[in-house]
Design an enzyme around this catalytic site. Structure first.
Site, PDB file in Angstrom:
ATOM      1  N   HIS A  55       0.842  -1.197   0.000  1.00 18.18           N
ATOM      2  CA  HIS A  55       0.000   0.000   0.000  1.00 18.18           C
ATOM      3  C   HIS A  55       0.882   1.253   0.000  1.00 18.18           C
ATOM      4  CE1 HIS A  55       0.521  -0.703   4.467  1.00 18.18           C
ATOM      5  NE2 HIS A  55       0.857   0.573   4.373  1.00 18.18           N
TER       6      HIS A  55
HETATM    7  P1  TYD Z   1      -1.354  -2.670   7.584  1.00 15.32           P
HETATM    8  O1  TYD Z   1      -0.903  -1.267   7.820  1.00 15.32           O
HETATM    9  O2  TYD Z   1      -1.960  -2.988   6.245  1.00 15.32           O
HETATM   10  O3  TYD Z   1      -0.127  -3.654   7.854  1.00 15.32           O
HETATM   11  P2  TYD Z   1       1.224  -3.880   7.044  1.00 15.32           P
HETATM   12  O4  TYD Z   1       1.556  -2.631   6.298  1.00 15.32           O
HETATM   13  O5  TYD Z   1       2.231  -4.228   8.065  1.00 15.32           O
HETATM   14  O6  TYD Z   1       0.992  -5.057   6.126  1.00 15.32           O
HETATM   15  O7  TYD Z   1      -2.358  -3.083   8.761  1.00 15.32           O
HETATM   16  C1  TYD Z   1      -2.821  -4.404   8.902  1.00 15.32           C
HETATM   17  C2  TYD Z   1      -4.105  -4.376   9.723  1.00 15.32           C
HETATM   18  O8  TYD Z   1      -3.838  -3.839  11.031  1.00 15.32           O
HETATM   19  C3  TYD Z   1      -5.193  -3.506   9.103  1.00 15.32           C
HETATM   20  O9  TYD Z   1      -6.433  -4.171   9.286  1.00 15.32           O
HETATM   21  C4  TYD Z   1      -5.204  -2.260   9.934  1.00 15.32           C
HETATM   22  C5  TYD Z   1      -4.638  -2.703  11.275  1.00 15.32           C
HETATM   23  N1  TYD Z   1      -3.848  -1.656  11.928  1.00 15.32           N
HETATM   24  C6  TYD Z   1      -4.394  -0.916  12.950  1.00 15.32           C
HETATM   25  O10 TYD Z   1      -5.557  -1.131  13.370  1.00 15.32           O
HETATM   26  N2  TYD Z   1      -3.649   0.062  13.554  1.00 15.32           N
HETATM   27  C7  TYD Z   1      -2.370   0.338  13.141  1.00 15.32           C
HETATM   28  O11 TYD Z   1      -1.711   1.250  13.696  1.00 15.32           O
HETATM   29  C8  TYD Z   1      -1.814  -0.425  12.061  1.00 15.32           C
HETATM   30  C9  TYD Z   1      -0.423  -0.172  11.559  1.00 15.32           C
HETATM   31  C10 TYD Z   1      -2.589  -1.417  11.487  1.00 15.32           C
END
Ligand code: TYD
Length: 140
Positions: A55
């Protein structure tokens, strides 16, 4: 050398206490180019096929570190692409806005630490790659 736009390497000080270990420190607006509002860490990465990220953000700025083990960080500003191995606890990457990033090839016991400029907001995410490319091209 980072060639992708909207990102750069961040080196934290490392205080070596010999046999008693080391300390690295990140201070807002000193080592990290924004006010830190949120910290999160990613762990339990035992699955060798794990993929994270995929993303970009509209306004959020972050710095990502590998504080244990190693992983591969793929960066894409919509034009330039680059891969960086992170394996030093005191060397991170600043992830600016509109930067598509993907993390893979996590070593056993790998732990990622992320410092972020704002609270969590799903509305700030761009999770569709084609949409990301369109948005980047529109900005130019
Ligand atoms: P995401 O940022 O997509 O993780 P990564 O970049 O590590 O793959 O987040 C994964 C899931 O966790 C998504 O459902 C949102 C949740 N999340 C939160 O609720 N709070 C946060 O601070 C973060 C970073 C993620």
């Amino acid at each position: 050398m980072i060639k992708t736009n909207n990102c750069k390497l961040i080196f934290l000080p490392k205080i070596v206490d010999g046999i008693d270990g080391s300390i690295s420190v990140a201070e807002s607006r000193r080592h990290v180019p924004f006010e830190i509002k949120r910290i999160y860490y990613i762990y339990d990465l035992a699955n060798e096929n794990a993929i994270r990220g995929k993303h970009a953000h509209k306004t959020l700025e972050q710095v990502i570190f590998c504080i244990n083990g190693s992983f591969l960080l793929a960066l894409d500003d919509g034009i330039n692409k680059q891969e960086v191995v992170l394996d030093q606890p005191n060397c991170g990457v600043y992830l600016g806005t509109y930067l598509w990033h993907t993390m893979t090839r996590f070593s056993k016991e790998c732990v990622l630490l992320v410092l972020a400029s704002d609270f969590f907001s799903e509305a700030d995410y761009i999770r569709d790659y084609e949409k990301f490319l369109k948005m980047v091209r529109k900005k130019e």
